[in-house]
Design a protein around this motif. Sequence first.
Motif, PDB file in Angstrom:
ATOM      1  N   SER A 299     -45.568-145.475  22.163  1.00 44.65           N
ATOM      2  CA  SER A 299     -45.097-144.378  21.319  1.00 44.65           C
ATOM      3  C   SER A 299     -45.893-144.300  20.029  1.00 44.65           C
ATOM      4  O   SER A 299     -46.197-143.206  19.533  1.00 44.65           O
ATOM      5  N   PHE A 300     -46.226-145.475  19.489  1.00 50.25           N
ATOM      6  CA  PHE A 300     -47.002-145.491  18.249  1.00 50.25           C
ATOM      7  C   PHE A 300     -48.390-144.894  18.453  1.00 50.25           C
ATOM      8  O   PHE A 300     -48.883-144.151  17.596  1.00 50.25           O
TER       9      PHE A 300
ATOM     10  N   GLU B  71     -43.074-150.210  24.955  1.00 54.03           N
ATOM     11  CA  GLU B  71     -42.781-148.794  24.770  1.00 54.03           C
ATOM     12  C   GLU B  71     -43.027-148.371  23.323  1.00 54.03           C
ATOM     13  O   GLU B  71     -43.502-147.257  23.061  1.00 54.03           O
ATOM     14  N   LEU B  72     -42.694-149.251  22.381  1.00 53.91           N
ATOM     15  CA  LEU B  72     -42.973-148.947  20.979  1.00 53.91           C
ATOM     16  C   LEU B  72     -44.474-148.808  20.736  1.00 53.91           C
ATOM     17  O   LEU B  72     -44.912-147.904  20.005  1.00 53.91           O
ATOM     18  N   ASP B  73     -45.254-149.680  21.327  1.00 51.09           N
ATOM     19  CA  ASP B  73     -46.708-149.588  21.168  1.00 51.09           C
ATOM     20  C   ASP B  73     -47.245-148.281  21.735  1.00 51.09           C
ATOM     21  O   ASP B  73     -48.095-147.620  21.119  1.00 51.09           O
TER      22      ASP B  73
ATOM     23  N   THR C  68     -43.313-139.561  25.262  1.00 49.16           N
ATOM     24  CA  THR C  68     -42.834-140.884  24.849  1.00 49.16           C
ATOM     25  C   THR C  68     -41.417-141.202  25.297  1.00 49.16           C
ATOM     26  O   THR C  68     -41.062-142.382  25.408  1.00 49.16           O
ATOM     27  N   GLU C  69     -40.593-140.195  25.528  1.00 45.65           N
ATOM     28  CA  GLU C  69     -39.198-140.451  25.883  1.00 45.65           C
ATOM     29  C   GLU C  69     -39.026-140.462  27.396  1.00 45.65           C
ATOM     30  O   GLU C  69     -39.521-139.570  28.094  1.00 45.65           O
TER      31      GLU C  69
ATOM     32  N   TYR D 223     -47.975-141.316  18.425  1.00 46.43           N
ATOM     33  CA  TYR D 223     -47.625-140.874  17.078  1.00 46.43           C
ATOM     34  C   TYR D 223     -48.854-140.784  16.188  1.00 46.43           C
ATOM     35  O   TYR D 223     -48.994-139.841  15.400  1.00 46.43           O
TER      36      TYR D 223
ATOM     37  N   PHE E 249     -39.402-153.199  25.785  1.00 42.84           N
ATOM     38  CA  PHE E 249     -39.146-152.299  24.667  1.00 42.84           C
ATOM     39  C   PHE E 249     -40.297-152.331  23.668  1.00 42.84           C
ATOM     40  O   PHE E 249     -40.684-151.289  23.110  1.00 42.84           O
ATOM     41  N   SER E 250     -40.875-153.501  23.450  1.00 40.66           N
ATOM     42  CA  SER E 250     -42.019-153.611  22.544  1.00 40.66           C
ATOM     43  C   SER E 250     -43.224-152.834  23.076  1.00 40.66           C
ATOM     44  O   SER E 250     -43.948-152.182  22.322  1.00 40.66           O
TER      45      SER E 250
END
Length: 220
Positions: free
Chosen positions: A103-104, A99-101, A22-23, A107, A96-97
């Motif tokens: 990563s989620f 990337e959040l999706d 993710t990073e 997760y 950025f949104s």
Amino acid sequence: MNAESISFSLLHEKVSQYAKETEAPDDRPGPVERWAFVTGCAAGGVGLVLAKALSGNLAVRLSTVALILELTGLATSLFCMFRREWRGFQRPHEEFSRELDQSFDHYVKLVASVRVHPKVELQQRLRYLKARRASLAYRTSLFSGSMDRLGVLPVLAVLYVQFKDWRFGDWASTWDNVHLVGGLILWALLLAYLVSWWLIRLRSRLDVYEALLAEALEER
């Protein structure tokens, strides 16, 4: 260890794999940034000791080399840090949104892989982890206080004290303007700054373990 058991070593492997997936590489300090900072801190202390312990041209030459290494190391580290943070600051909201999706999604899979373990084991480790985290936070605060809130200000303060009376080309008097005891205290501040960030990274990893165990224990 059987397939049903859980351990902190296993959590470390899972979280490390999650971080790799993710990073982005640019989001973490690279080896150049880390070693440049270490070199700058070490050169500052060594140069101060050489300037006070030796005399004559040899002291001037060695302390000048140490000073150049200190400035080069700290400047390189600060430049890498600002460039890394600036990239994140300029990142568009839409990207950025996304990337959040992403990563989620990773997760959710990570939580599911931890949730398969016995609930009683997860609860025991969560309670133990909370106690250890509280103890580490207390000891860290005794050592570094709120160093994480100060950011790079301690480094800039040390450089200001060292160079506040400096004139361009006056390399010989750079160390003479700093008293030995005061200089060692400034050096200790830089080393404490380095150690405090290591402790903060360790505490952040414990926060991730705690959040992961707590999420895995939530009712489906």
